[in-house]
Enzyme design. Structure first.
Site, PDB file in Angstrom:
ATOM      1  N   ASP A 147      41.068  52.306  84.345  1.00 54.34           N
ATOM      2  CA  ASP A 147      40.472  51.134  83.688  1.00 54.34           C
ATOM      3  C   ASP A 147      40.971  49.832  84.322  1.00 54.34           C
ATOM      4  O   ASP A 147      41.572  48.994  83.652  1.00 54.34           O
ATOM      5  CB  ASP A 147      40.817  51.183  82.187  1.00 54.34           C
ATOM      6  CG  ASP A 147      39.802  50.445  81.331  1.00 54.34           C
ATOM      7  OD1 ASP A 147      38.858  49.862  81.896  1.00 54.34           O
ATOM      8  OD2 ASP A 147      39.970  50.438  80.094  1.00 54.34           O
ATOM      9  N   ASP A 191      45.396  45.105  81.463  1.00 52.15           N
ATOM     10  CA  ASP A 191      45.019  45.800  80.228  1.00 52.15           C
ATOM     11  C   ASP A 191      45.788  47.114  80.147  1.00 52.15           C
ATOM     12  O   ASP A 191      45.274  48.147  79.734  1.00 52.15           O
ATOM     13  CB  ASP A 191      43.508  46.048  80.171  1.00 52.15           C
ATOM     14  CG  ASP A 191      43.046  46.513  78.784  1.00 52.15           C
ATOM     15  OD1 ASP A 191      43.766  46.271  77.794  1.00 52.15           O
ATOM     16  OD2 ASP A 191      41.978  47.141  78.690  1.00 52.15           O
TER      17      ASP A 191
HETATM   18  N1  LIG Z   1      38.481  59.144  86.226  1.00 56.60           N
HETATM   19  C1  LIG Z   1      38.439  59.620  84.976  1.00 56.60           C
HETATM   20  N2  LIG Z   1      38.516  60.953  84.747  1.00 56.60           N
HETATM   21  C2  LIG Z   1      38.469  61.448  83.482  1.00 56.60           C
HETATM   22  N3  LIG Z   1      38.346  60.688  82.388  1.00 56.60           N
HETATM   23  C3  LIG Z   1      38.273  59.357  82.547  1.00 56.60           C
HETATM   24  C4  LIG Z   1      38.313  58.746  83.838  1.00 56.60           C
HETATM   25  N4  LIG Z   1      38.219  57.407  83.684  1.00 56.60           N
HETATM   26  C5  LIG Z   1      38.124  57.196  82.362  1.00 56.60           C
HETATM   27  N5  LIG Z   1      38.160  58.350  81.659  1.00 56.60           N
HETATM   28  C6  LIG Z   1      38.070  58.520  80.191  1.00 56.60           C
HETATM   29  O1  LIG Z   1      37.178  57.556  79.683  1.00 56.60           O
HETATM   30  C7  LIG Z   1      37.852  56.672  78.788  1.00 56.60           C
HETATM   31  C8  LIG Z   1      37.307  55.258  78.973  1.00 56.60           C
HETATM   32  O2  LIG Z   1      37.512  54.825  80.296  1.00 56.60           O
HETATM   33  P1  LIG Z   1      38.097  53.397  80.623  1.00 56.60           P
HETATM   34  O3  LIG Z   1      38.007  53.207  82.089  1.00 56.60           O
HETATM   35  O4  LIG Z   1      39.451  53.273  79.997  1.00 56.60           O
HETATM   36  O5  LIG Z   1      37.037  52.418  79.942  1.00 56.60           O
HETATM   37  P2  LIG Z   1      37.058  51.571  78.591  1.00 56.60           P
HETATM   38  O6  LIG Z   1      38.428  51.702  77.968  1.00 56.60           O
HETATM   39  O7  LIG Z   1      36.765  50.188  79.053  1.00 56.60           O
HETATM   40  O8  LIG Z   1      35.969  52.159  77.754  1.00 56.60           O
HETATM   41  C9  LIG Z   1      39.322  56.814  79.122  1.00 56.60           C
HETATM   42  O9  LIG Z   1      40.131  56.542  78.008  1.00 56.60           O
HETATM   43  C10 LIG Z   1      39.419  58.276  79.530  1.00 56.60           C
HETATM   44  O10 LIG Z   1      39.492  59.099  78.374  1.00 56.60           O
HETATM   45 MG   LIG Z   2      40.308  52.030  78.658  1.00 59.28          MG
END
Ligand SMILES: Nc1ncnc2c1ncn2[C@@H]1O[C@H](COP(=O)(O)OP(=O)(O)O)[C@@H](O)[C@H]1O
Ligand SMILES: [Mg+2]
Length: 255
Positions: free
Chosen positions: A205, A188
């Protein structure tokens, strides 16, 4: 570019009690999820949940604080809709690590998903890929290091300003490490799942990442590379080198 996440007021922060841990989450969490967050609190993994970083359809990410004062990212998989189930099935099917999940037990499927992201993060980090440090998981909750500081998450690649050439170069190294050393295909990957922090790319992610033996690994890899290639060609006029694509495909075919 800096983004402050929503958080509870300083006044409230000062008189933070046990129950305040739930202040920012109670509208969306079910009882079981609240119980899990509370257990993480009791086990001294998580001290506070301070605000929402991202509210997606499938997961929410919160900015939290550890007992040592460290900033944490807390990803909570929402107790899922049938859409979610559909969207994750193609990754779980064909992955020998996750084939034993009883279809009937949907909560178990979500738990397996959080565990999978934790394990994928661990495996990537172990191979030297720049991903958040996985700290703990329990049920549908994953705790990892926070990319950014003081509740300001780092910008995603598509939001990043400044010179993208070094990011483009470094990301190629990350891809080689992920595919050829960690032996995982992200599946992804795009400018929405890479953060840029201190001028370096961080891949995030990774719940859906698959092993090289997954029947669709090559297809997922090509799609990932196409996404990034398109982004960089639009932004800096550079596609991902053909040579890199070949090298990564070789690793998948060998794996
Ligand atoms: N370790 C992290 N530290 C800071 N922000 C994060 C982190 N992981 C994710 N995020 C924020 O959260 C958002 C969503 O996380 P993600 O893992 O991409 O899940 P999804 O896209 O499935 O909702 C990311 O786009 C980013 O902005
Ligand atoms: Mg994401």
């Amino acid at each position: 570019m800096r983004r402050k996440v929503r958080h509870i007021s300083r006044e409230r922060e000062e008189k933070l009690k046990d129950e305040d841990l739930f202040e920012v989450v109670e509208e969306v969490f079910d009882a079981a999820t609240m119980g899990i967050v509370y257990k993480l609190y009791q086990r001294k993994v998580l001290k506070e949940l301070k605000g929402v970083v991202s509210a997606g359809k499938e997961a929410r990410v919160y900015w939290g604080k550890g007992w040592d004062g460290r900033d944490l990212a807390v990803k909570v998989y929402l107790v899922a809709t049938s859409d979610f189930k559909k969207s994750i099935r193609k990754y779980i099917e064909g992955d020998p690590r996750f084939e034993s999940i009883p279809e009937s037990n949907f909560r178990q499927l979500i738990y397996a998903w959080a565990k999978k992201e934790f394990r994928n993060l661990k495996r990537m980090r172990g191979a030297g890929v720049r991903v958040p440090e996985p700290i703990a998981f329990m049920g549908n909750v994953l705790v990892m290091s926070f990319i950014g500081e003081e509740g300001y998450r780092a910008p995603l690649l598509y939001e990043a300003e400044g010179d993208l050439a070094p990011i483009y170069e470094d990301l190629q190294k990350q891809l080689k490490l992920m595919v050829c050393a960690a032996e995982l295909v992200h599946a992804d990957l795009s400018e929405y799942n890479v953060m840029v922090w201190q001028e370096e790319p961080w891949i995030i992610d990774v719940s859906q990442a698959v092993e090289l033996s997954h029947p669709r690994a090559l297809e997922f890899l090509r799609r990932d590379l196409e996404n990034l290639s398109l982004f960089f060609s639009k932004r800096i006029g550079l596609e991902l080198p053909q040579e890199l694509r070949g090298e990564l495909e070789e690793c998948v075919k060998r794996g």
